[in-house]
Enzyme design. Structure first.
Site: not given
Length: 179
Positions: A13, A75, A108
């Site tokens: 990310d 995601k 994350c």
């Protein structure tokens, strides 16, 4: 010790405005870029994740350019291991250890690393290639991951551990990245 025959890289990310809002963002992005390039020199499998890309944006240009041949896996869960496409991709690689870099360390990165541990993989979080909006949250993530069995490594440490020998053909390109 890391072994290039059984090690891969997960880039978590590093995208949109958030990538520029995390603590020491310029260093984080530069270090992630060096890690990606090192993984490419070493022929490691690389998996790229993007959290809710429609809302948060794409991988930052600096990494997107390096990862043009690695399609991002979108995601929506913080733990990528809840996304079937990620688990399928991880399991398709002949890897026992995953290096993990990206943001945010306490969300994350933390949850995905924990998910990989739960799936039976060894995990090494690259400490100078993860960040959060605050240094405290990064530190909390590192401590919790260490307690859970993940190892913490560094950019240089991991790359030199994978190269193993200054006579290896990959040594000079890795050295050029680190200098």
């Amino acid at each position: 010790m890391l072994n290039r025959a059984s090690t891969g890289l997960v880039v978590v990310d590093v995208q949109g405005k958030l990538a520029h809002l995390v603590d020491d963002s310029d260093v984080l992005i530069a270090n992630c870029g060096k890690l990606v390039q090192g993984a490419q020199v070493l022929g490691l499998p690389i998996i790229r994740l993007e959290q809710n890309p429609e809302k948060l944006g794409a991988t930052v240009d600096e990494l997107n350019d390096l990862l043009s041949d690695v399609n991002p896996i979108p995601k929506f869960t913080f733990n990528a291991c809840y996304e079937p496409k990620f688990v399928e991709t991880v399991q398709a690689e002949d890897v026992e250890t995953w290096l993990v870099c990206g943001i945010e360390a306490h969300i994350c990165v933390y949850q995905t690393a924990m998910g990989l541990l739960d799936l039976g993989y060894k995990v090494q979080v690259v400490g100078d290639c993860v960040s959060s909006r605050t240094a405290l949250n990064k530190d909390l993530a590192i401590r919790r991951l260490t307690d859970a069995g993940a190892q913490i490594t560094g950019l240089e440490m991991s790359l030199y551990e994978l190269v193993k020998d200054c006579r290896a053909p990959e040594f000079k390109p890795i050295l050029a990245l680190i200098r």
